[in-house]
Structures are given as C-alpha cells and as structure tokens.
Scaffold this active site. Structure first.
Site, PDB file in Angstrom:
ATOM      1  N   THR A  99      -3.217   5.156  -2.299  1.00 48.80           N
ATOM      2  CA  THR A  99      -4.078   5.413  -1.149  1.00 48.80           C
ATOM      3  C   THR A  99      -4.956   6.609  -1.477  1.00 48.80           C
ATOM      4  O   THR A  99      -4.477   7.737  -1.572  1.00 48.80           O
ATOM      5  CB  THR A  99      -3.236   5.685   0.112  1.00 48.80           C
ATOM      6  OG1 THR A  99      -2.371   4.562   0.346  1.00 48.80           O
ATOM      7  CG2 THR A  99      -4.135   5.876   1.322  1.00 48.80           C
ATOM      8  N   LYS A 174      -6.265   1.029   5.302  1.00 48.01           N
ATOM      9  CA  LYS A 174      -4.949   1.627   5.071  1.00 48.01           C
ATOM     10  C   LYS A 174      -4.804   2.974   5.769  1.00 48.01           C
ATOM     11  O   LYS A 174      -3.789   3.253   6.424  1.00 48.01           O
ATOM     12  CB  LYS A 174      -4.708   1.783   3.565  1.00 48.01           C
ATOM     13  CG  LYS A 174      -3.447   2.569   3.186  1.00 48.01           C
ATOM     14  CD  LYS A 174      -2.171   1.861   3.625  1.00 48.01           C
ATOM     15  CE  LYS A 174      -0.929   2.725   3.386  1.00 48.01           C
ATOM     16  NZ  LYS A 174      -0.657   2.952   1.965  1.00 48.01           N
ATOM     17  N   LYS A 242      -1.612  13.450   3.446  1.00 45.60           N
ATOM     18  CA  LYS A 242      -2.802  13.103   2.666  1.00 45.60           C
ATOM     19  C   LYS A 242      -3.544  11.936   3.289  1.00 45.60           C
ATOM     20  O   LYS A 242      -4.779  11.959   3.434  1.00 45.60           O
ATOM     21  CB  LYS A 242      -2.396  12.760   1.237  1.00 45.60           C
ATOM     22  CG  LYS A 242      -3.543  12.277   0.358  1.00 45.60           C
ATOM     23  CD  LYS A 242      -3.048  11.391  -0.779  1.00 45.60           C
ATOM     24  CE  LYS A 242      -2.519  10.065  -0.255  1.00 45.60           C
ATOM     25  NZ  LYS A 242      -2.133   9.115  -1.328  1.00 45.60           N
TER      26      LYS A 242
END
Length: 294
Positions: A99, A174, A242
């Site tokens: 990701t 995502k 993150k």
C-alpha cells in the site's frame, strides 16, 4: 501469456505467506528479501530459489510481485541500484501489492514505463489470515491485458480479484477502505468502553451488536484483542497509520472519522504499540475516556 516463473520480493508477515501459496500452487518462485537469511529460511521450508538481488531475480522470471513496507522501498527495489529495472528484459510485468498511495503508484509506473516495463498496482486486504489461507481480496489498477497475465498467480493468493480501474485506482480504493475500517475499529473500542461504563455484560453486548445492525468485520476481528489487550499483529498499527496518512494526504474532502482514528493511533504509537496490531488503538481510547476494559 500465463506467467509460470514468479519473482516475489518481500517476505514479511504477508509476503511470506503469499509467496508460499504461489509455490504450493505449482509456480516456479524465486524470492528476494533485504535480510538474506529470511529468504533462505523461506526457501528451505517451501522450496523455490533465492536471488542475490532484485536485478538478478528480474532476469529469471515472467512477473515480479513486491510486498514491502512503503512507496520508498518499492521505488528503490524496482528502480534503484541493482533493482528490478536493471535486470529485467523489456516488457516485464511488475505487480506491487504494497500500500503506497495513488500518487506513488503513478510515479513509479511512469518510471517503469520509461524502462519498457509494465506495472499493476494490486494492494490486498485480508490481513494475515487471508495471506495464509489464500483468501485475500486483491484490488487491481492497470491494463486488462496485464491483469490477464498475472491473474493465475493472483488466484493462488486471493479469493477475490477485482479490476477496479486504471493504474493507481487500487491504491486509492485501498487507503479509503482501510480508513473506513480503522474508523469502525475506534467505534468498536468506544462501544465496548461505553458498555463497561454502563455496567452491562460485554459478552451480551458483543452478541447483540454482532447479530444486529452494529455487526461488522472490525467487531468480529478486534473486540477480543481489545478486551484482553492481546495485540499479536495481524496488521501492524504503524502500517495502518501510514495508510490513513496516505488517504488523508490525498483527500479533497473532509474525512473526520479517519482524522480522529489517526489521532488515536498516533497516541497508541506513542504508548509503544507501533509494532502491535492496530487493535492497540483501544489503549488510546481508554486513556482519553478514563476507562480501561477488564
């Protein structure tokens, strides 16, 4: 063209299990990891071979999968010194499951294209159990023909493979999805704490929520770790921070629940839970409510 020779870079919690599923499915798997001993141990357990560098790996395979920590690592492994681009033949397909956010995927994809290489962004959801069991959901951005080449390998690692749009679309989806998930996890933590403060039986509260409109994947997965304060990582808190930072950094509209979840996660990180499962955010919620689950 179906890929039979697969390169896999990154053998952490997720990558090691994803690569193992590829090997079990009959693909010829070559691995590389920053810690060589990790790659050697993986090959000793599962078979396959170990490359000496990403460049050496790229020279031997049809498709390269990366599953590492962040965009900086992906960029370095694919485009840096002794990276995939140095060893790859023209047309090699790179599939990044890390990701990294939409902007990084587009930047890296353009740089790979300048080397004559192709890219799919293919982040996954399902955490450790999905990686272990080969039941991940893989959201893929990129060209349909490239997905057709990579799909058989993806089907060894995932139950659901969705082509969600052009390059970068998988990343955008995502980080939004993860931000919704962790926002829900904060609500689960607050609900459990509210229940304890009200003096109700938490098993009964969970059963009612799970059987009704309050049921969710986050309730099913995170209520027990939150109640027992056992945070064995399925998805590390630092990684979820993150992802939410990537989402908020790209957002063009307010996303207040994600901002609140990020604040709770940062506090849990300050409390020493960066490498724990993100269920550890309950410790921050407990702190700000003055109530500890027991």
């Amino acid at each position: 063209m179906q890929a039979t020779r697969i390169g896999f870079i990154g053998l952490g919690i997720m990558g090691s299990r994803m690569a193992a599923n590829l090997q079990r499915a009959g693909f010829e798997v070559t691995v590389w990891n920053r810690t060589t001993r990790t790659a050697e141990d993986w090959a000793a357990e599962h078979g396959g071979s170990v490359a000496q560098s990403p460049a050496a790996l790229a020279a031997e395979v049809d498709v390269v999968f990366t599953m590492v920590v962040d965009g900086a690592q992906v960029r370095d492994l694919l485009l840096g010194p002794d990276g995939v681009a140095e060893g790859a033949a023209g047309g090699l397909l790179c599939v990044d499951c890390t990701t990294i956010g939409q902007a990084a995927a587009l930047e890296i994809g353009a740089a790979l294209a300048a080397h004559g290489l192709r890219m799919l962004d293919a982040p996954v959801t399902g955490s450790l159990p999905g990686a272990r069991d080969g039941t991940l959901l893989i959201m893929v951005g990129g060209e349909a023909d490239d997905l057709a080449q990579a799909r058989p390998a993806m089907e060894a690692m995932g139950k659901t493979i969705l082509h969600v749009g052009p390059l970068g679309a998988g990343q955008a989806i995502k980080v939004i999805s993860n931000s919704v998930a962790v926002s829900n996890a904060v609500t689960v933590a607050e609900g459990l704490i509210a229940g304890q403060a009200a003096g109700v039986d938490l098993d009964s509260l969970v059963a009612v929520m799970d059987g009704g409109a309050a049921g969710s994947r986050m309730l099913a997965l995170k209520q027990q770790p939150m109640r027992t304060h056992e945070f064995t990582p399925l998805f590390r808190l630092a990684h979820m921070i993150k992802d939410v930072e990537l989402c908020l950094g790209a957002a063009t509209v307010p996303f207040a629940s994600a901002e609140r979840a990020l604040a709770d996660m940062r506090e849990a990180e300050r409390l020493g839970h960066a490498d724990d499962d993100f269920a550890a955010l309950v410790e921050s919620v407990e702190q700000r409510t003055g109530t500890r689950l027991a």
